[in-house]
Design an enzyme around this catalytic site. Structure first.
Site, PDB file in Angstrom:
ATOM      1  N   LYS A 198       0.851  -1.206   0.000  1.00 60.93           N
ATOM      2  CA  LYS A 198       0.000   0.000   0.000  1.00 60.93           C
ATOM      3  C   LYS A 198       0.883   1.251   0.000  1.00 60.93           C
ATOM      4  CE  LYS A 198      -0.372  -0.333   5.022  1.00 60.93           C
ATOM      5  NZ  LYS A 198      -1.212  -0.855   6.136  1.00 60.93           N
ATOM      6  N   TYR A 248      15.587  29.941   7.540  1.00 56.02           N
ATOM      7  CA  TYR A 248      14.441  30.688   8.074  1.00 56.02           C
ATOM      8  C   TYR A 248      14.509  30.793   9.590  1.00 56.02           C
ATOM      9  CZ  TYR A 248      11.979  30.219   3.595  1.00 56.02           C
ATOM     10  OH  TYR A 248      11.608  30.293   2.290  1.00 56.02           O
TER      11      TYR A 248
HETATM   12  C1  LIG Z   1      -0.498  -1.964   6.725  1.00 59.28           C
HETATM   13  C2  LIG Z   1      -1.107  -3.220   7.183  1.00 59.28           C
HETATM   14  C3  LIG Z   1      -0.317  -4.357   7.417  1.00 59.28           C
HETATM   15  C4  LIG Z   1       1.208  -4.341   7.369  1.00 59.28           C
HETATM   16  O1  LIG Z   1       1.731  -3.902   8.597  1.00 59.28           O
HETATM   17  P1  LIG Z   1       3.330  -3.844   8.814  1.00 59.28           P
HETATM   18  O2  LIG Z   1       3.469  -3.426  10.227  1.00 59.28           O
HETATM   19  O3  LIG Z   1       3.848  -2.820   7.859  1.00 59.28           O
HETATM   20  O4  LIG Z   1       3.844  -5.194   8.534  1.00 59.28           O
HETATM   21  C5  LIG Z   1      -0.964  -5.545   7.723  1.00 59.28           C
HETATM   22  N1  LIG Z   1      -2.313  -5.600   7.812  1.00 59.28           N
HETATM   23  C6  LIG Z   1      -3.098  -4.522   7.617  1.00 59.28           C
HETATM   24  C7  LIG Z   1      -4.577  -4.656   7.743  1.00 59.28           C
HETATM   25  C8  LIG Z   1      -2.531  -3.304   7.314  1.00 59.28           C
HETATM   26  O5  LIG Z   1      -3.302  -2.230   7.126  1.00 59.28           O
END
Ligand SMILES: *Cc1c(COP(=O)(O)O)cnc(C)c1O
Length: 345
Positions: free
Chosen positions: A36, A237
């Site tokens: 994702k 800044y």
């Molecule tokens: C993002 C996500 C994961 C992965 O989690 P990690 O800690 O990056 O391994 C697994 N399950 C769901 C439902 C998620 O949203």
């Protein structure tokens, strides 16, 4: 580097090594790579392809558009959309042969679904399992504390085990994230959904090497300008950094619009391999680094990699490696992205 302000290198050999490490950790369970948010900023398609090549069985994303992007490049991959979907998207999901997680009463027809149970995350999820429909292929839940509180995580494992007991063998049951895949063997069930560890980043905010992981991303730039500040002169800044004595500084053409967060003032980068502090306010397009002596323009600067861990930046910025990684801007308008795919990895 010349025309480019910075270079982001993605090492697919490291992706493969991390997937193999996870496969070894989870015994008989499958590893599903979570890609994702454009693969946590690393590139969903490149990482997804490498992960599948190393033995991952499926790819997980958050949204239907993310899944469609991966589908266009990987026509054979098994793809699960974990986040909420709209009924208007279900036609496209069916056509693209996606699977989707269902966490409310709306169960789409003609699309394989994973029933998502809330066992303690207190977020999206069914409070009880409905009787599975013909479309059901999986039952899933998500751990709230696999990285911080194994006692509560075990409670969730226990609740999940009881809920899926009547269905085991009929559906793919999956609960674990990276932290659980690495350190909570009871959570493995049939498949594990691993994100952060695939990228060689520590789910525990520690050194990834502690868990046998190799960082995938490195980020390099160079000194674009070198100048000496006289005592009382400042850089950036707000004049938040004032030179007390004659001080050489280098300007690196990377700032918060590139994902080098404003909270990273005072972190370190490697200038010609040596740790030097970032000083003054991080600008949108630039940071300043305090140098020990005059260096030439073009001297290499490592922002992440070469032993400098994203976890160290995250600790200093009061955040987690997940947030920094997914915030790195690899748009070609800002950076050059290089994918290395050494088969030996
Ligand atoms: C993002 C996500 C994961 C992965 O989690 P990690 O800690 O990056 O391994 C697994 N399950 C769901 C439902 C998620 O949203």
């Amino acid at each position: 580097m010349s025309a480019w302000r910075s270079e982001i290198t993605i090492d697919l050999g490291a992706v493969r090594a991390n997937v193999r490490r996870l496969l070894a950790a989870v015994g008989d369970a499958e590893v599903w790579a979570v890609v994702k948010a454009d693969g946590y900023g690393h590139g969903a398609v490149d990482v997804g392809r490498a992960a599948l090549g190393a033995g991952a069985s499926a790819l997980c994303v958050a949204t239907i558009p993310e899944a469609l992007e991966v589908r266009a490049a990987l026509p054979e991959a098994r793809l699960l959309v974990m986040g909420p979907t709209r009924t208007a998207e279900w036609g496209a999901a069916a056509e693209a042969r996606l699977e989707i997680a269902v966490a409310d009463g709306r169960v789409p027809e003609g699309i394989p679904v994973h029933l998502k149970l809330d066992t303690g995350m207190g977020r999206r999820g069914l409070s009880e399992l409905p009787s599975p429909t013909r479309e059901t292929v999986g039952i899933m839940s998500h751990l709230a504390t696999a990285d911080t509180d194994p006692v509560f995580a075990e409670l969730q494992v226990q609740r999940f085990r009881e809920a899926v007991a009547p269905f085991q063998g009929r559906f793919t049951c999956h609960l674990a994230n990276s932290a659980a895949a690495l350190r909570l063997p009871t959570a493995a069930f049939d498949a594990t959904r691993c994100g952060i560890a695939v990228y060689g980043l520590s789910p525990f905010g520690a050194d990834p090497a502690d868990d046998g992981l190799q960082p995938v991303l490195s980020w390099r730039s160079e000194l674009a300008l070198v100048k000496q500040l006289a005592p009382g002169e400042s850089t950036g800044y707000g004049r938040r950094y004032l030179a007390e004595r004659p001080t050489w500084i280098g300007i690196v053409p990377v700032g918060y619009a590139d994902g080098f967060r404003r909270h990273l003032t005072d972190t370190h980068v490697l200038v010609d391999g040596r740790r030097r502090p970032v000083v003054g306010t991080v600008s949108m397009d630039a940071i300043a680094v305090e140098l020990q002596s005059e260096l030439s323009v073009g001297t290499p600067v490592t922002l992440v990699g070469d032993g400098l861990l994203l976890e160290e930046h995250a600790r200093l910025a009061g955040t987690i490696n997940y947030e920094l990684a997914s915030g790195i801007n690899s748009s070609p308008l800002r950076a050059r992205r290089i994918v290395i795919d050494a088969r030996a990895g």
